[in-house]
Design an enzyme around this catalytic site. Structure first.
Site, PDB file in Angstrom:
ATOM      1  N   ASP A  27       1.101  -1.408  -0.487  1.00 53.04           N
ATOM      2  CA  ASP A  27       0.024  -0.244  -0.209  1.00 53.04           C
ATOM      3  C   ASP A  27       0.658   1.488   0.086  1.00 53.04           C
ATOM      4  O   ASP A  27       1.879   1.166   0.824  1.00 53.04           O
ATOM      5  CB  ASP A  27      -1.345  -0.197   1.267  1.00 53.04           C
ATOM      6  CG  ASP A  27      -2.412   0.779   0.985  1.00 53.04           C
ATOM      7  OD1 ASP A  27      -2.448   1.503   0.322  1.00 53.04           O
ATOM      8  OD2 ASP A  27      -2.949   1.002   1.821  1.00 53.04           O
ATOM      9  N   ASN A  75     -10.965  -2.652  -5.413  1.00 57.62           N
ATOM     10  CA  ASN A  75     -10.587  -1.713  -5.869  1.00 57.62           C
ATOM     11  C   ASN A  75     -10.910  -1.294  -7.752  1.00 57.62           C
ATOM     12  O   ASN A  75     -10.896  -0.349  -8.015  1.00 57.62           O
ATOM     13  CB  ASN A  75      -8.404  -2.353  -5.906  1.00 57.62           C
ATOM     14  CG  ASN A  75      -7.905  -1.881  -5.130  1.00 57.62           C
ATOM     15  OD1 ASN A  75      -7.304  -2.553  -4.977  1.00 57.62           O
ATOM     16  ND2 ASN A  75      -7.644  -1.001  -4.326  1.00 57.62           N
TER      17      ASN A  75
HETATM   18  C1  IPE Z   1      -5.435  -2.544  -0.319  1.00 57.91           C
HETATM   19  O1  IPE Z   1      -5.059  -1.169  -0.541  1.00 57.91           O
HETATM   20  C2  IPE Z   1      -5.869  -3.269  -1.458  1.00 57.91           C
HETATM   21  C3  IPE Z   1      -4.441  -3.471  -2.338  1.00 57.91           C
HETATM   22  C4  IPE Z   1      -2.913  -3.954  -1.630  1.00 57.91           C
HETATM   23  C5  IPE Z   1      -4.563  -3.663  -3.441  1.00 57.91           C
HETATM   24  P1  IPE Z   1      -6.400   0.013  -0.604  1.00 57.91           P
HETATM   25  O2  IPE Z   1      -5.684   0.962  -0.379  1.00 57.91           O
HETATM   26  O3  IPE Z   1      -6.757  -0.550  -1.735  1.00 57.91           O
HETATM   27  O4  IPE Z   1      -6.990  -0.250   1.475  1.00 57.91           O
HETATM   28  P2  IPE Z   1      -7.601   0.920   1.846  1.00 57.91           P
HETATM   29  O5  IPE Z   1      -8.613   1.728   0.924  1.00 57.91           O
HETATM   30  O6  IPE Z   1      -6.724   1.498   2.124  1.00 57.91           O
HETATM   31  O7  IPE Z   1      -8.047   0.078   3.067  1.00 57.91           O
HETATM   32  C1  IPE Z   2      -1.583   0.429  -3.500  1.00 56.99           C
HETATM   33  O1  IPE Z   2      -1.499   1.635  -3.150  1.00 56.99           O
HETATM   34  C2  IPE Z   2      -1.758  -0.450  -4.664  1.00 56.99           C
HETATM   35  C3  IPE Z   2      -2.790  -0.876  -5.005  1.00 56.99           C
HETATM   36  C4  IPE Z   2      -4.386  -0.667  -4.384  1.00 56.99           C
HETATM   37  C5  IPE Z   2      -3.426  -1.235  -5.956  1.00 56.99           C
HETATM   38  P1  IPE Z   2      -2.504   2.823  -3.780  1.00 56.99           P
HETATM   39  O2  IPE Z   2      -3.035   2.980  -5.110  1.00 56.99           O
HETATM   40  O3  IPE Z   2      -3.931   2.541  -2.629  1.00 56.99           O
HETATM   41  O4  IPE Z   2      -1.473   4.300  -3.005  1.00 56.99           O
HETATM   42  P2  IPE Z   2      -2.388   4.992  -1.793  1.00 56.99           P
HETATM   43  O5  IPE Z   2      -3.046   3.666  -0.364  1.00 56.99           O
HETATM   44  O6  IPE Z   2      -3.013   6.090  -2.288  1.00 56.99           O
HETATM   45  O7  IPE Z   2      -1.335   5.942  -1.705  1.00 56.99           O
HETATM   46 MG    MG Z   3      -4.220   2.520  -0.251  1.00 53.65          MG
END
Ligand code: IPE
Ligand code: IPE
Ligand code: MG
Length: 247
Positions: A27, A75
């Site tokens: 993340d 997502n």
């Molecule tokens: C969790 O991260 C999903 C992945 C890393 C693929 P998110 O960024 O989607 O989760 P939330 O929304 O912060 O809970």
């Molecule tokens: C993780 O990074 C990737 C996925 C969830 C696919 P994020 O895209 O959630 O990054 P933040 O949380 O917005 O910084």
């Molecule tokens: Mg995220």
């Protein structure tokens, strides 16, 4: 000997007590890019590079199972252009995976629902799983369109079908029955869960399988995640007392 620094602040990782299975919620890609004034897509690209690094490192040190959360069932709620970028990067990763892991004996598996994935991605998944299936080194498990709740729903449907056909009786359902129907069947539960970016939640990752997993959180954003962070997490894990409800 392994070509890696096994010391962190002069404390050695005990190679006889490595977590057999590490799960990672990768993340913070978006925030990594934002801090640099760049579009989120660039963060996702850097995130894929971090994934490559960590796959190699886990394999080098002898981790048996590495499960990474690449795309959650939630997502899909992101803007279409971001979903497209993530799918394109995953497609590229799978397409180049053989080259990437060549000679490293890594088996790749993908877990999650396939119904919203494009045929192009589904074909790559089938291909990479087939071409790496006899590798008996590290198992790299990619959670793609994965949700822990969906995993359980899928299992329940399967069991209901078995009851309907008379294959099993309701009173015969036990934890093993459910486990056998999860996407992770045959894979031991994670020993260590790492989540980057400072968030401290599971976000619907492996909710059944994490029942007794040790959690380790870091503020480091996923694209910045390096060997030293991995070692720090493993070292921290090795200092935990896993009691499983005992004393
Ligand atoms: C969790 O991260 C999903 C992945 C890393 C693929 P998110 O960024 O989607 O989760 P939330 O929304 O912060 O809970
Ligand atoms: C993780 O990074 C990737 C996925 C969830 C696919 P994020 O895209 O959630 O990054 P933040 O949380 O917005 O910084
Ligand atoms: Mg995220």
């Amino acid at each position: 000997m392994f070509p890696f620094k096994k010391r962190l602040n002069n404390v050695e990782i005990d190679k006889s007590r490595l977590p057999a299975h590490i799960a990672i919620i990768m993340d913070g890609n978006g925030r990594w890019a934002k801090r640099r004034g760049m579009p989120r897509n660039i963060g996702h690209r850097e995130g894929t590079n971090a994934l490559r690094r960590i796959v190699h490192k886990c394999n080098d040190i002898g981790i048996k199972y590495l499960t990474v959360y690449a795309f959650s069932t939630e997502n899909w709620n992101r803007p279409q252009s971001e979903v497209n970028t993530l799918m394109d990067l995953l497609y590229e990763f799978l397409k180049n995976a053989d080259k990437e892991i060549a000679g490293r004996n890594v088996r790749i598996r993908v877990i999650g629902d396939d119904y919203r994935l494009t045929d192009k991605i589904k074909e790559e998944i089938a291909r990479v799983q087939e071409t790496t299936k006899s590798n008996d080194g590290m198992n790299l498990i990619i959670a793609l369109n994965y949700g822990g709740r969906s995993d359980i729903v899928h299992a329940v449907r399967n069991i209901a079908e078995q009851i309907k056909s008379g294959e099993i009786k309701p009173e015969e359902i036990c934890e093993d029955t459910i486990e056998q129907k999860l996407y992770t069947y045959g894979i031991p539960d994670p020993d260590l869960l790492i989540r980057t970016s400072g968030e401290q939640r599971t976000s619907n990752f492996l909710i059944w399988q994490l029942a007794y997993t040790e959690f380790w959180f870091t503020k480091t954003l996923w694209p910045d995640f390096k060997e030293e962070h991995l070692f720090e997490a493993i070292l921290n894990y090795q200092n935990r007392d896993r009691r499983y409800g005992g004393v």
